[in-house]
Design a protein around this motif. Structure first.
Motif, PDB file in Angstrom:
ATOM      1  N   ARG A 167       0.855  -1.190   0.000  1.00  0.00           N
ATOM      2  CA  ARG A 167       0.000   0.000   0.000  1.00  0.00           C
ATOM      3  C   ARG A 167       0.882   1.227   0.000  1.00  0.00           C
ATOM      4  NH1 ARG A 167      -2.862   3.676  -1.233  1.00  0.00           N
ATOM      5  NH2 ARG A 167      -4.510   4.502   0.051  1.00  0.00           N
ATOM      6  N   VAL A 168       0.719   2.060  -0.998  1.00  0.00           N
ATOM      7  CA  VAL A 168       1.472   3.305  -1.106  1.00  0.00           C
ATOM      8  C   VAL A 168       0.473   4.448  -0.957  1.00  0.00           C
ATOM      9  CG1 VAL A 168       2.953   4.685  -2.591  1.00  0.00           C
ATOM     10  CG2 VAL A 168       3.130   2.198  -2.623  1.00  0.00           C
ATOM     11  N   PRO A 169       0.736   5.386  -0.057  1.00  0.00           N
ATOM     12  CA  PRO A 169      -0.230   6.473   0.166  1.00  0.00           C
ATOM     13  C   PRO A 169      -0.252   7.479  -0.978  1.00  0.00           C
ATOM     14  CG  PRO A 169       1.738   6.864   1.435  1.00  0.00           C
ATOM     15  CD  PRO A 169       1.903   5.504   0.802  1.00  0.00           C
ATOM     16  N   ARG A 170      -1.370   8.182  -1.073  1.00  0.00           N
ATOM     17  CA  ARG A 170      -1.455   9.305  -2.012  1.00  0.00           C
ATOM     18  C   ARG A 170      -0.635  10.462  -1.458  1.00  0.00           C
ATOM     19  NH1 ARG A 170      -7.635  10.054  -2.105  1.00  0.00           N
ATOM     20  NH2 ARG A 170      -7.435   8.842  -0.228  1.00  0.00           N
ATOM     21  N   TRP A 171      -0.245  11.382  -2.319  1.00  0.00           N
ATOM     22  CA  TRP A 171       0.567  12.519  -1.879  1.00  0.00           C
ATOM     23  C   TRP A 171      -0.137  13.343  -0.810  1.00  0.00           C
ATOM     24  CZ3 TRP A 171       5.492  12.701  -2.550  1.00  0.00           C
ATOM     25  CH2 TRP A 171       6.063  12.042  -3.629  1.00  0.00           C
ATOM     26  N   THR A 172      -1.455  13.428  -0.857  1.00  0.00           N
ATOM     27  CA  THR A 172      -2.188  14.257   0.109  1.00  0.00           C
ATOM     28  C   THR A 172      -2.173  13.662   1.509  1.00  0.00           C
ATOM     29  OG1 THR A 172      -4.241  13.153  -0.514  1.00  0.00           O
ATOM     30  CG2 THR A 172      -3.715  15.208  -1.653  1.00  0.00           C
ATOM     31  N   THR A 173      -1.923  12.362   1.633  1.00  0.00           N
ATOM     32  CA  THR A 173      -1.934  11.720   2.951  1.00  0.00           C
ATOM     33  C   THR A 173      -0.555  11.215   3.356  1.00  0.00           C
ATOM     34  OG1 THR A 173      -2.501   9.584   1.965  1.00  0.00           O
ATOM     35  CG2 THR A 173      -4.339  10.976   2.682  1.00  0.00           C
ATOM     36  N   ALA A 233       3.154   8.476   7.026  1.00  0.00           N
ATOM     37  CA  ALA A 233       4.536   8.323   7.499  1.00  0.00           C
ATOM     38  C   ALA A 233       4.600   8.325   9.021  1.00  0.00           C
ATOM     39  CB  ALA A 233       5.410   9.439   6.928  1.00  0.00           C
ATOM     40  N   VAL A 234       3.816   9.186   9.673  1.00  0.00           N
ATOM     41  CA  VAL A 234       3.783   9.228  11.136  1.00  0.00           C
ATOM     42  C   VAL A 234       3.242   7.910  11.692  1.00  0.00           C
ATOM     43  CG1 VAL A 234       2.672  10.332  13.116  1.00  0.00           C
ATOM     44  CG2 VAL A 234       3.623  11.735  11.280  1.00  0.00           C
TER      45      VAL A 234
END
Length: 102
Positions: free
Chosen positions: A58-64, A69-70
């Motif tokens: 699962r790779v997050p969208r840039w907005t999230t 990462a936190v």
């Protein structure tokens, strides 16, 4: 035999059935979502990824990206897994989210 001649249902006791209509089945379908809602965290000690049926990346969208990462950094530091439900192909599956590399 035609498909409209076939009834769907459940056997509640021997030779006693409850039928279910197509509309009722559609209303039970899980709702799809693009979010990961973690229900609880569990210690990852002893977790064996090789026992899982499927492994997805699962790779997050840039907005999230920052919040993701936190979350992953906290999971990495505490060696915890995040347990959640996901919907794939209209079926609900239990999923374990874990930090993987960097």
């Amino acid at each position: 035999m035609l498909s409209e001649d076939v009834l769907k249902g459940f056997e509640i006791e021997p030779n006693r059935y409850v039928t279910v209509s197509e509309a009722e089945l559609e209303s039970l379908a899980p709702e799809r979502s693009r979010s990961i809602d973690i229900e609880q965290f569990r210690g990852g000690q002893g977790a064996r990824p090789d026992l899982l049926r499927h492994q997805l990346l699962r790779v997050p969208r840039w907005t999230t990206l920052r919040s993701f990462a936190v979350l992953l950094e906290g999971m990495r530091e505490t060696d915890h897994l995040g347990l959640s439900w996901i919907v794939l192909r209209r079926k609900r599956h239990l999923a374990a989210l874990r930090a993987y590399r960097d």
